[in-house]
Design an enzyme around this catalytic site. Sequence first.
Site, mmCIF file in Angstrom:
data_model
loop_
_atom_site.group_PDB
_atom_site.id
_atom_site.type_symbol
_atom_site.label_atom_id
_atom_site.label_comp_id
_atom_site.label_asym_id
_atom_site.label_seq_id
_atom_site.Cartn_x
_atom_site.Cartn_y
_atom_site.Cartn_z
ATOM 1 N N ASP A 70 -43.076 2.620 -12.397
ATOM 2 C CA ASP A 70 -43.776 3.767 -11.815
ATOM 3 C C ASP A 70 -43.191 5.076 -12.339
ATOM 4 O O ASP A 70 -43.672 6.158 -12.007
ATOM 5 C CB ASP A 70 -43.815 3.705 -10.279
ATOM 6 C CG ASP A 70 -42.441 3.664 -9.651
ATOM 7 O OD1 ASP A 70 -41.438 3.713 -10.383
ATOM 8 O OD2 ASP A 70 -42.377 3.582 -8.400
ATOM 9 N N SER A 71 -42.187 4.985 -13.232
ATOM 10 C CA SER A 71 -41.756 6.162 -13.996
ATOM 11 C C SER A 71 -42.913 6.685 -14.838
ATOM 12 O O SER A 71 -42.837 7.786 -15.381
ATOM 13 C CB SER A 71 -40.558 5.819 -14.890
ATOM 14 O OG SER A 71 -40.829 4.671 -15.668
ATOM 15 N N ASP A 109 -44.455 -2.509 -11.440
ATOM 16 C CA ASP A 109 -43.895 -1.945 -10.202
ATOM 17 C C ASP A 109 -44.921 -1.959 -9.078
ATOM 18 O O ASP A 109 -46.108 -1.652 -9.298
ATOM 19 C CB ASP A 109 -43.488 -0.481 -10.437
ATOM 20 C CG ASP A 109 -42.004 -0.318 -10.691
ATOM 21 O OD1 ASP A 109 -41.230 -1.236 -10.342
ATOM 22 O OD2 ASP A 109 -41.618 0.731 -11.228
ATOM 23 N N GLU A 141 -38.682 -1.675 -4.554
ATOM 24 C CA GLU A 141 -37.419 -1.006 -4.249
ATOM 25 C C GLU A 141 -36.889 -1.477 -2.894
ATOM 26 O O GLU A 141 -37.656 -1.656 -1.949
ATOM 27 C CB GLU A 141 -37.616 0.515 -4.258
ATOM 28 C CG GLU A 141 -38.008 1.045 -5.634
ATOM 29 C CD GLU A 141 -38.037 2.564 -5.722
ATOM 30 O OE1 GLU A 141 -37.780 3.252 -4.711
ATOM 31 O OE2 GLU A 141 -38.337 3.061 -6.830
ATOM 32 N N GLU A 207 -29.693 1.111 -10.350
ATOM 33 C CA GLU A 207 -29.853 2.417 -10.990
ATOM 34 C C GLU A 207 -28.819 3.401 -10.459
ATOM 35 O O GLU A 207 -28.681 3.560 -9.232
ATOM 36 C CB GLU A 207 -31.276 2.949 -10.736
ATOM 37 C CG GLU A 207 -31.498 4.318 -11.365
ATOM 38 C CD GLU A 207 -32.952 4.758 -11.466
ATOM 39 O OE1 GLU A 207 -33.852 3.963 -11.118
ATOM 40 O OE2 GLU A 207 -33.185 5.896 -11.898
HETATM 41 O O1 KIV Z 1 -40.003 2.941 -13.027
HETATM 42 C C1 KIV Z 1 -39.079 2.702 -13.823
HETATM 43 O O2 KIV Z 1 -39.127 3.001 -15.009
HETATM 44 C C2 KIV Z 1 -37.887 2.028 -13.305
HETATM 45 C C3 KIV Z 1 -36.705 1.920 -14.221
HETATM 46 C C4 KIV Z 1 -35.986 3.209 -14.251
HETATM 47 C C5 KIV Z 1 -35.834 0.800 -13.837
HETATM 48 O O3 KIV Z 1 -37.875 1.623 -12.189
#
Ligand code: KIV
EC number: 2.1.2.11
Length: 290
Positions: A70-71, A109, A141, A207
């Site tokens: 979700d980044s 995610d 998470e 993280e």
């Molecule tokens: O959303 C993402 O890219 C992540 C990574 C930073 C592990 O959760």
Amino acid sequence: MTQLPAAQTTPAGGDNPKALYGGAGTRRVTVRDLALAKERGERWPMLTAYDAMTASVFDEAGIPVLLVGDSMGNCHLGFDSTVPVTMDHMTMLAAAVVRGTSRALIVGDLTFGSYQEGPVQALRSATRLVKEAGVGAVKLEGGERSLPQTETIVQAGIPVMAHLGLTPQSVNTLGHRVQGRGEEAAQQLIRDAKAAQNAGAFAVVLELVPAEVAAEVTRSLHIPVIGIGAGPDTDAQVLVWTDMVGLTGGKVPRFTKQYMNLRQALGDAARAYAEEVVGGAFPAEEHTFH
Ligand code: KIV
């Protein structure tokens, strides 16, 4: 994959044909392959990906696990955090990543608000991502706080990766501080990691935690631990791909390493093209039909 070239075999390397990176395998990587790599003490790389073409490059490079994180909120969709990302965004981009790859395990995610209500909502979101996008696993998470969700999704046959330490969906509570500092916080992190493992998670992302704590978590778990800003002693490492190639604008976290300056290279290419258009050098005769 429809239009993109088929992924090539992974680069030859190492003595072990079963190695996740550099081995001879061409079929999709599974969570069992990751468990066996932990038993062998083999380290492996993971990257994020948000589109078919970039994913195909990483797949051809032999990256065994790609995370449709979700980044994408910050790195692809122009939001300033992961919070606004929806399951509609996630499903569409995860499906593209699956189509662009043939070997990597694709993890999608569960987005903010898509699993916090409880196990029923979590299972519905995870099922959607598997059925509509074709991912091989989902990530959510939380450790102890997400236990019922993890258990329910795993019992339904969907592999779950847990994300602990700095959990960006809680940015409004946690900020961007290192997590797990001090004895009490470190013990809670270890409890969370063990809770995720006991609930059936196949891997844990840590993280932004102190390297010593990450090393202890890695020793304590039989499932793989994937670090980002968690020092060198985890089983695997993950980076956000736009950080890794220097495409992300502005300040990037200290824990990322830039392996090239793609932002500069893309800008240079765009300026060269623009100048040739303005000056009349493009298109030339070889680009022209008569
Ligand atoms: O959303 C993402 O890219 C992540 C990574 C930073 C592990 O959760």
